[in-house]
Design a protein around this motif. Structure first.
Motif, PDB file in Angstrom:
ATOM      1  N   GLU A 217      23.322  92.931  64.142  1.00 27.77           N
ATOM      2  CA  GLU A 217      21.872  92.880  63.990  1.00 27.77           C
ATOM      3  C   GLU A 217      21.213  92.246  65.211  1.00 27.77           C
ATOM      4  O   GLU A 217      20.176  92.698  65.689  1.00 27.77           O
ATOM      5  CB  GLU A 217      21.524  92.080  62.731  1.00 27.77           C
ATOM      6  CG  GLU A 217      20.054  92.072  62.397  1.00 27.77           C
ATOM      7  CD  GLU A 217      19.753  91.305  61.128  1.00 27.77           C
ATOM      8  OE1 GLU A 217      18.748  90.567  61.121  1.00 27.77           O
ATOM      9  OE2 GLU A 217      20.525  91.438  60.163  1.00 27.77           O
ATOM     10  N   GLN A 218      21.835  91.200  65.750  1.00 27.54           N
ATOM     11  CA  GLN A 218      21.317  90.533  66.942  1.00 27.54           C
ATOM     12  C   GLN A 218      21.304  91.489  68.129  1.00 27.54           C
ATOM     13  O   GLN A 218      20.344  91.543  68.887  1.00 27.54           O
ATOM     14  CB  GLN A 218      22.180  89.327  67.280  1.00 27.54           C
ATOM     15  CG  GLN A 218      21.853  88.701  68.626  1.00 27.54           C
ATOM     16  CD  GLN A 218      22.885  87.693  69.048  1.00 27.54           C
ATOM     17  OE1 GLN A 218      23.265  86.853  68.261  1.00 27.54           O
ATOM     18  NE2 GLN A 218      23.327  87.778  70.287  1.00 27.54           N
TER      19      GLN A 218
ATOM     20  N   GLN B  96      21.268  87.654  74.264  1.00 30.14           N
ATOM     21  CA  GLN B  96      20.547  88.887  74.561  1.00 30.14           C
ATOM     22  C   GLN B  96      19.688  88.678  75.806  1.00 30.14           C
ATOM     23  O   GLN B  96      18.957  87.694  75.897  1.00 30.14           O
ATOM     24  CB  GLN B  96      19.648  89.274  73.384  1.00 30.14           C
ATOM     25  CG  GLN B  96      20.406  89.598  72.117  1.00 30.14           C
ATOM     26  CD  GLN B  96      21.325  90.780  72.288  1.00 30.14           C
ATOM     27  OE1 GLN B  96      22.498  90.605  72.575  1.00 30.14           O
ATOM     28  NE2 GLN B  96      20.813  91.963  72.117  1.00 30.14           N
TER      29      GLN B  96
ATOM     30  N   THR C  64      23.820  92.422  75.845  1.00 27.87           N
ATOM     31  CA  THR C  64      24.377  91.131  75.461  1.00 27.87           C
ATOM     32  C   THR C  64      25.194  90.595  76.617  1.00 27.87           C
ATOM     33  O   THR C  64      26.123  91.256  77.082  1.00 27.87           O
ATOM     34  CB  THR C  64      25.265  91.274  74.209  1.00 27.87           C
ATOM     35  OG1 THR C  64      24.474  91.818  73.165  1.00 27.87           O
ATOM     36  CG2 THR C  64      25.824  89.936  73.784  1.00 27.87           C
TER      37      THR C  64
ATOM     38  N   GLY D  35      17.892  86.742  70.778  1.00 25.29           N
ATOM     39  CA  GLY D  35      18.895  86.098  69.955  1.00 25.29           C
ATOM     40  C   GLY D  35      20.100  85.629  70.743  1.00 25.29           C
ATOM     41  O   GLY D  35      20.283  85.984  71.910  1.00 25.29           O
ATOM     42  N   SER D  36      20.916  84.812  70.085  1.00 25.86           N
ATOM     43  CA  SER D  36      22.153  84.332  70.690  1.00 25.86           C
ATOM     44  C   SER D  36      23.115  83.923  69.581  1.00 25.86           C
ATOM     45  O   SER D  36      22.698  83.652  68.459  1.00 25.86           O
ATOM     46  CB  SER D  36      21.891  83.155  71.636  1.00 25.86           C
ATOM     47  OG  SER D  36      21.439  82.046  70.898  1.00 25.86           O
ATOM     48  N   MET D  37      24.391  83.894  69.925  1.00 25.90           N
ATOM     49  CA  MET D  37      25.420  83.504  68.978  1.00 25.90           C
ATOM     50  C   MET D  37      26.549  82.829  69.743  1.00 25.90           C
ATOM     51  O   MET D  37      26.865  83.233  70.865  1.00 25.90           O
ATOM     52  CB  MET D  37      25.955  84.728  68.230  1.00 25.90           C
ATOM     53  CG  MET D  37      26.993  84.390  67.171  1.00 25.90           C
ATOM     54  SD  MET D  37      27.630  85.846  66.322  1.00 25.90           S
ATOM     55  CE  MET D  37      26.241  86.259  65.295  1.00 25.90           C
TER      56      MET D  37
END
Length: 145
Positions: free
Chosen positions: A11-12, A33, A44, A18-20
């Motif tokens: 989804e990101q 992103q 990404t 966004g970031s993870m």
């Protein structure tokens, strides 16, 4: 990593923000992103332990074998033709079909730290890392203890 974490990452990657954070075999990975206004797209970008090092993109350009562990685990392999199709047509006229075919087979291999495809990123991470866990902000930092 659980399916819910993979779904959150997918989804990101579908949006330009966004970031993870992930922990992959002792490496801390930041998936961030990044937008490219010139191309009007996003991708990404993978930060390994908080860094993007240009030296990680280096490899043996003939075999494509990476020189660094970070490259093998997290970077996207990019293979390009060394000569353009237009150049190949010129070589075919000047030197003949055999020489043009030889030059057409020559490829340039490098690595990139950006990914546009979620499926490619997931497949690469799973193939090159044995342990992948998501780090959430509520997780205590084990280095502080």
């Amino acid at each position: 990593m659980e399916q819910a974490d993979w779904d959150a990452l997918k989804e990101q990657m579908a949006s330009p923000w966004g970031s993870m954070k992930l922990k992959c075999d002792g490496f801390e990975i930041d998936l961030v992103q990044m937008t490219s206004p010139a191309k009007k797209s996003w991708s990404t970008t993978v930060y390994v332990d908080g860094y993007l090092k240009g030296v990680w993109l280096d490899c043996d350009h003939k075999t494509g074998e990476p020189k660094h562990e970070e490259t093998r685990r997290f970077m996207r392999k990019v293979t390009r033709a060394l000569h353009t199709k237009k150049d190949i047509e010129v070589y075919r006229k000047l030197f003949g079909k055999r020489e043009a075919t030889k030059r057409e087979a020559v490829k340039f291999i490098t690595y990139d730290w950006s990914w546009k495809s979620f499926n490619s990123l997931k497949k690469h991470l799973l193939a090159n890392n044995t342990s992948i866990t998501r780090i959430t902000e509520s997780d205590p930092d084990p280095t502080l203890h």
